[in-house]
Design a protein around this motif. Structure first.
Motif, PDB file in Angstrom:
ATOM      1  N   THR B 199       0.871  -1.184   0.000  1.00 26.32           N
ATOM      2  CA  THR B 199       0.000   0.000   0.000  1.00 26.32           C
ATOM      3  C   THR B 199       0.914   1.242   0.000  1.00 26.32           C
ATOM      4  N   GLN B 203      -0.309   7.175   1.957  1.00 27.74           N
ATOM      5  CA  GLN B 203      -1.762   7.023   1.955  1.00 27.74           C
ATOM      6  C   GLN B 203      -2.427   7.621   3.192  1.00 27.74           C
ATOM      7  N   GLY B 253      -0.930  -0.487   6.979  1.00 28.08           N
ATOM      8  CA  GLY B 253      -1.750  -0.373   5.765  1.00 28.08           C
ATOM      9  C   GLY B 253      -2.756  -1.498   5.684  1.00 28.08           C
TER      10      GLY B 253
END
Ligand SMILES: Cc1cc2nc3c(=O)[nH]c(=O)nc-3n(C[C@H](O)[C@H](O)[C@H](O)COP(=O)(O)OP(=O)(O)OC[C@H]3O[C@@H](n4cnc5c(N)ncnc54)[C@H](O)[C@@H]3O)c2cc1C
Ligand code: SF4
Ligand code: SF4
Lengths: 93, 435
Positions: B199, B203, B253
């Motif tokens: 990921t 993010q 993540g």
């Protein structure tokens, strides 16, 4: 590839103009940066923070280029100064 | 439009040249089947060749992956198609047809001898993703020293077209005019082994959205620990300091609905423990802390591995990391909600922080082949209990992390199972029993 055809190269340069212009700018910036780093470690091995302070370059950029210059044989790691390692230009550089 | 020029015939097509794809290809080749391996990267090996050491044995990853890569590349029954894109995989008249694009390397693969003279002379430096972005490569480069094949490629987006590489190349291998080439692979069966990616590190806003210096991903830490890593030792990327205090943030993540990854990525606990052990070997004086919600040490010998880590002095703190910020002196400040004791919120500072990011699929088959994905976006297995490598497409099997997060042991076992299913399918076809 043998010697590339001049006209064909000209056309390719035109086609890739945006990339080429950006790459040329990068080369200029990188050469300046490398010169500044080399100037600091020609005579004396120094840590990344010392090189960064002397050249006024960000320390992460200095380390990035030190890593690359080590990879291509231009810089060697010498010893330790506190929590940091010191780097010097190699004999080949 | 490009013309589809060549068509190649094989018994089996393997998509993805990571450890799963290579193991499946080798197992099929050993049974006498002709196998094509199509890999999107310029080298085979997948994630495993980029790791330092592997749990639970702490074998050197490159020492055990390189022989597999070499075995596949030297096997007469296996052809490797690297730096290729799969455009479609369809079945017609009982045959699978894959339309493939060979991306241009701008280097003639028949002439390049991998001498790297072009790379040394090229004037443009580019961030080296193979080293976690902690070092630089050139615009013309070979991905890494044990890449297979050992062929240079030009990254045209960074090339100034100065002509230096063509000038120094001893075999006249540079070809600035190379074009993508289209071809078709026909096979009777296929194995999808397209693996995973992590990921994105940027993010999560609460974790600094990738902007906090010295917060790195677990794969970046693998590079710091690898013998041929960017610094050839563990120092932190912002200034080269040897870290005194390193922390891991688990489930950074995964198991997080807000990121669209509600599942557990299964290997992060174990790789964090592995890296922590390797770090305490590399930096005996450093304090190493793992902030975790649960430790999932599910495999054979894994619980013992975890206990050994505790005995080595690695600190395990059951806590949720709520926020990551830049501290003083380029340190990293964590805000932690403890999940044991009185559940206090505390602040702790570390020199270097590793995010154990989640695993997500590297490939979405939508629009490319009629294989569906599950709710977790990994390839759907139609009989997850009895035949976990079967997909919805007849004669097409799945292996490794392409089907869901797993470690190397399970990946290898599944790759063997997929090869066995594919071999059974081929044998059934040749005895005329298949539909
Ligand atoms: C930081 C970290 C550390 C780890 N450490 C360990 C460990 O110590 N021990 C352990 O057991 N496990 C470990 N793992 C897990 C291990 O990496 C995986 O189990 C293993 O790599 C899975 O192999 P794979 O072949 O399924 O996938 P991958 O390694 O992802 O390989 C997939 C391949 O397919 C290619 N591909 C993807 N899409 C396409 C496409 N469309 N066309 C062609 N090719 C494609 C990719 O480029 C790649 O080469 C670790 C994972 C991480 C993230
Ligand atoms: S032509 Fe491009 S790749 Fe070749 S040396 Fe010059 S900048 Fe590098
Ligand atoms: S392209 Fe030429 S110079 Fe570059 S590695 Fe290949 S043979 Fe050597």
């Amino acid at each position: 590839m043998g010697k590339p055809d001049k006209e064909a190269m000209k056309a390719l340069r035109q086609q890739r103009k945006a990339y080429i212009d950006r790459a040329k700018q990068e080369i200029k910036k990188q050469r300046k940066l490398i010169k500044a780093i080399k100037g600091q470690i020609r005579e004396e091995a120094k840590t990344v923070p010392r090189i960064a302070a002397a050249t006024k370059l960000p320390s992460d950029q200095v380390l990035l280029f030190i890593a690359a210059m080590r990879k291509y044989g231009q810089v060697i790691e010498v010893d330790k100064d506190g929590d940091y390692f010191t780097y010097k230009l190699s004999a080949e550089a | 439009m490009m013309k589809e020029t060549h068509s190649f015939q094989y018994d089996a097509l393997v998509i993805g040249g990571g450890i799963a794809g290579l193991q499946s290809a080798l197992d099929l080749a050993d049974q006498g089947f002709k196998v094509a391996v199509v890999e999107k990267d310029a080298t085979i090996g997948g994630t495993m060749i980029r790791l330092s050491k592997v749990f639970p044995t702490l074998d050197c990853a490159s020492c055990i992956t390189t022989p597999k890569m070499a075995a596949a590349s030297h096997n007469d029954n296996i052809d490797l198609f690297t730096y290729c894109q799969v455009n479609s995989l369809t079945r017609s008249d009982g045959t699978l047809k894959a339309s493939i694009t060979q991306k241009p390397r701008y280097v003639d693969p028949d002439k390049c001898i991998g001498c790297r003279q072009c790379e040394y002379q090229c004037p443009v430096y580019v961030k080296d993703e193979e080293q976690g972005g902690f070092s630089l490569r050139k615009a013309v480069y070979i991905p890494f020293s044990n890449a297979i094949p050992q062929l240079a490629l030009i990254d045209v987006q960074h090339c100034s077209l100065c002509g230096m590489c063509a000038k120094v190349c001893p075999t006249e291998a540079i070809d600035y005019f190379q074009q993508p080439e289209q071809f078709v692979i026909e096979a009777k069966t296929a194995i999808l082994a397209t693996g995973f990616k992590l990921t994105p590190i940027d993010q999560k806003k609460e974790y600094g959205a990738g902007q906090v210096a010295n917060v790195i991903s677990s794969l970046q830490m693998e590079r710091l620990l690898a013998p041929h890593g960017p610094y050839q030792r563990v120092i932190r990327p912002s200034d080269g300091k040897e870290p005194d205090s390193i922390a891991y943030v688990q489930c950074a993540g995964s198991r997080d609905l807000s990121l669209g990854v509600p599942y557990c990525s299964r290997v992060c606990c174990m790789y964090a423990i592995k890296q922590a052990m390797l770090l305490s070997g590399a930096l005996p004086l450093a304090d190493i802390t793992i902030y975790y919600m649960d430790i999932r040490a599910f495999g054979k010998g894994y619980e013992q591995f975890f206990q050994n880590a505790k005995a080595m002095g690695i600190e395990f703190v059951k806590a949720k990391v709520g926020k990551i910020e830049q501290g003083e002196n380029q340190n990293v400040l964590l805000r932690i909600e403890e999940q044991e004791g009185d559940g206090r919120v505390v602040r702790r500072e570390h020199d270097l922080v590793v995010l154990s990011l989640g695993m997500v699929p590297d490939w979405n088959p939508a629009g490319i082949c009629p294989v569906t994905t599950d709710t977790d976006a990994f390839i759907k297995c139609v009989q997850p209990k009895l035949a976990p490598t079967l997909t919805e497409m007849e004669g097409v099997f799945v292996a490794g992390v392409a089907a869901g997060p797993k470690d190397i042991v399970d990946t290898i076992a599944e790759a063997g199972a997929a090869a066995m299913e594919a071999s059974n399918y081929l044998n059934t076809l040749s005895s005329g029993q298949a539909a």
